[in-house]
Write a protein that holds these residues in place. Structure first.
Motif, short mmCIF file in Angstrom:
data_model
loop_
_atom_site.label_atom_id
_atom_site.label_comp_id
_atom_site.label_asym_id
_atom_site.label_seq_id
_atom_site.Cartn_x
_atom_site.Cartn_y
_atom_site.Cartn_z
N UNK A 90 0.79 -1.08 -0.26
CA UNK A 90 -0.01 -0.05 0.01
C UNK A 90 0.96 1.27 0.15
N UNK A 91 2.12 1.16 0.28
CA UNK A 91 2.98 2.44 0.20
C UNK A 91 3.23 2.80 -1.09
N UNK A 92 2.94 4.02 -1.49
CA UNK A 92 2.86 4.61 -2.62
C UNK A 92 3.81 5.94 -3.01
N UNK A 93 4.08 6.50 -1.61
CA UNK A 93 4.99 7.56 -1.52
C UNK A 93 5.90 7.87 -0.52
N UNK A 94 7.12 8.18 -0.64
CA UNK A 94 7.96 8.33 0.43
C UNK A 94 8.64 9.54 0.31
N UNK A 95 8.78 10.42 1.61
CA UNK A 95 9.20 11.66 1.48
C UNK A 95 10.25 11.47 2.85
N UNK A 96 11.55 11.40 2.35
CA UNK A 96 12.79 11.54 3.38
C UNK A 96 13.22 12.82 3.91
N UNK A 97 13.52 13.19 5.03
CA UNK A 97 14.14 14.54 5.50
C UNK A 97 15.47 14.54 4.66
N UNK A 98 15.94 15.60 4.41
CA UNK A 98 17.59 15.58 4.15
C UNK A 98 17.88 16.79 4.81
N UNK A 103 19.43 26.29 6.56
CA UNK A 103 18.56 26.41 7.76
C UNK A 103 19.64 25.53 8.73
N UNK A 104 20.64 24.76 8.48
CA UNK A 104 21.49 23.72 9.37
C UNK A 104 20.43 23.03 10.12
N UNK A 105 19.51 22.41 9.22
CA UNK A 105 18.65 21.43 9.96
C UNK A 105 17.79 20.73 8.89
N UNK A 106 17.17 19.73 9.24
CA UNK A 106 16.48 18.81 8.41
C UNK A 106 15.22 19.54 7.90
N UNK A 170 12.10 30.37 -1.15
CA UNK A 170 11.26 30.10 0.07
C UNK A 170 10.58 31.21 0.65
N UNK A 171 11.09 32.35 0.40
CA UNK A 171 10.02 33.45 0.87
C UNK A 171 8.87 33.74 -0.08
N UNK A 172 8.92 33.48 -1.15
CA UNK A 172 7.71 33.51 -2.16
C UNK A 172 6.66 32.23 -1.58
N UNK A 173 7.09 31.28 -0.99
CA UNK A 173 6.56 30.25 -0.51
C UNK A 173 5.89 30.41 0.87
N UNK A 174 6.23 31.40 1.36
CA UNK A 174 5.86 32.00 2.77
C UNK A 174 6.60 31.18 3.94
N UNK A 175 7.78 30.71 3.56
CA UNK A 175 8.42 29.52 4.62
C UNK A 175 9.27 30.39 5.61
N UNK A 176 8.18 31.13 6.39
CA UNK A 176 9.01 32.06 7.47
C UNK A 176 9.87 31.43 8.44
N UNK A 177 9.43 30.08 8.86
CA UNK A 177 10.34 29.55 9.75
C UNK A 177 11.70 28.89 9.06
N UNK A 178 11.87 28.47 8.02
CA UNK A 178 13.02 28.18 7.37
C UNK A 178 13.99 29.60 7.15
N UNK A 179 13.29 30.81 6.80
CA UNK A 179 14.21 31.87 6.71
C UNK A 179 14.51 32.39 8.00
N UNK A 180 14.02 32.05 9.10
CA UNK A 180 14.43 32.45 10.60
C UNK A 180 15.51 31.59 10.69
N UNK A 181 15.47 30.37 10.62
CA UNK A 181 16.59 29.45 10.66
C UNK A 181 17.69 29.73 9.81
N UNK A 185 21.48 30.55 11.63
CA UNK A 185 22.63 30.12 11.21
C UNK A 185 23.49 31.00 10.70
N UNK A 186 23.11 32.15 9.95
CA UNK A 186 24.08 33.26 9.51
C UNK A 186 24.79 33.78 10.65
N UNK A 187 23.86 34.13 11.72
CA UNK A 187 24.47 35.03 13.02
C UNK A 187 25.52 34.03 13.61
#
Length: 239
Positions: A90-98, A103-106, A170-181, A185-187
């Motif tokens: 039944x598994x048809x899709x898999x999304x693995x974190x990278x 962002x220095x994160x997954x 990412x900003x166009x996609x409104x990914x504010x949390x990622x931009x903050x990360x 990381x830049x700091x």
């Protein structure tokens, strides 16, 4: 027989591309076909990739989308993906974190599909990758086995233009949390790549129509040149 895996990549000058190709080429215990879409706008590139997969899917066990800024982690990960996805019919899709450099994160990033998944196209330039349907069971987030994580490394070898595009996109996609990360990381590291990403996020206001952000678009090229000229002033502004 080794499982046959169709690997799709869209390339527009990303600095990780050679390592991306080598990691795919060096996969063991699988047979891969690496289909590369080069130097096309994002929507056209996605449409080309999905059309090709629809034409060939009957000959493959899996479709794995590996972007040109993504380097697979380990030489047996595609075989592990195959084994896991075919352990449950039944598994048809898999999304693995990278692991994402900026962002220095997954982050969500390595997407895998069985042939029964249906790919259509849409008219949206910003979300042109969200066109898969017909799933029975998708394994995402905390449901992904830990031994897969991280499935790949993202943007470890980015160019300045690639970093700027990352921020715009990412900003166009409104990914504010990622931009903050990215800012956090830049700091810590004070590196120019993350700064270019932050400038890109700030410049996303120039692409408010959700278009003309492709690497080859005149508007994108001109604003990236502005970013190069503004780099030092942004260092002062963001302190």
């Amino acid at each position: 027989m080794k499982p046959k895996i169709f690997v799709g990549t869209m390339y527009c000058g990303e600095g990780d591309f050679e390592k991306c190709k080598n990691a795919i080429l060096n996969q063991v215990n699988v047979e891969t076909e690496h289909f590369i879409v080069q130097d096309k706008p994002e929507k056209e590139a996605h449409d080309t990739l999905f059309t090709k997969w629809n034409q060939l899917k009957k000959d493959f066990s899996l479709f794995v989308k590996v972007d040109a800024d993504t380097v697979l982690n380990g030489d047996d990960i595609l075989k592990k993906i195959f084994d896991f996805m075919y352990s449950d019919k039944d598994i048809t899709g898999l999304q693995i974190p990278i692991y994402d450099y900026f962002t220095d994160s997954l982050i969500a990033g390595l997407n895998c599909f069985k042939p029964e998944v249906i790919f259509n196209t849409n008219s949206h330039h910003l979300y042109c990758d969200r066109v898969d349907s017909g799933h029975k069971k998708q394994i995402v987030g905390n449901a992904v086995p830990e031994y897969f994580i991280p499935g790949a490394h993202h943007c470890n070898y980015a160019t300045n233009k690639q970093a700027y595009h990352y921020g715009v996109h990412r900003a166009l996609k409104n990914q504010r949390t990622n931009i903050q990360k990215v800012y956090n990381a830049w700091k810590t590291h004070k590196d120019d790549l993350r700064l270019y990403a932050l400038i890109g996020a700030d410049h996303s206001k120039y692409f408010a129509n959700g278009n003309e952000f492709n690497y080859t678009d005149d508007k994108f090229i001109n604003h990236f040149k502005d970013a190069e000229n503004q780099l030092e002033s942004y260092k002062i502004k963001l302190r």
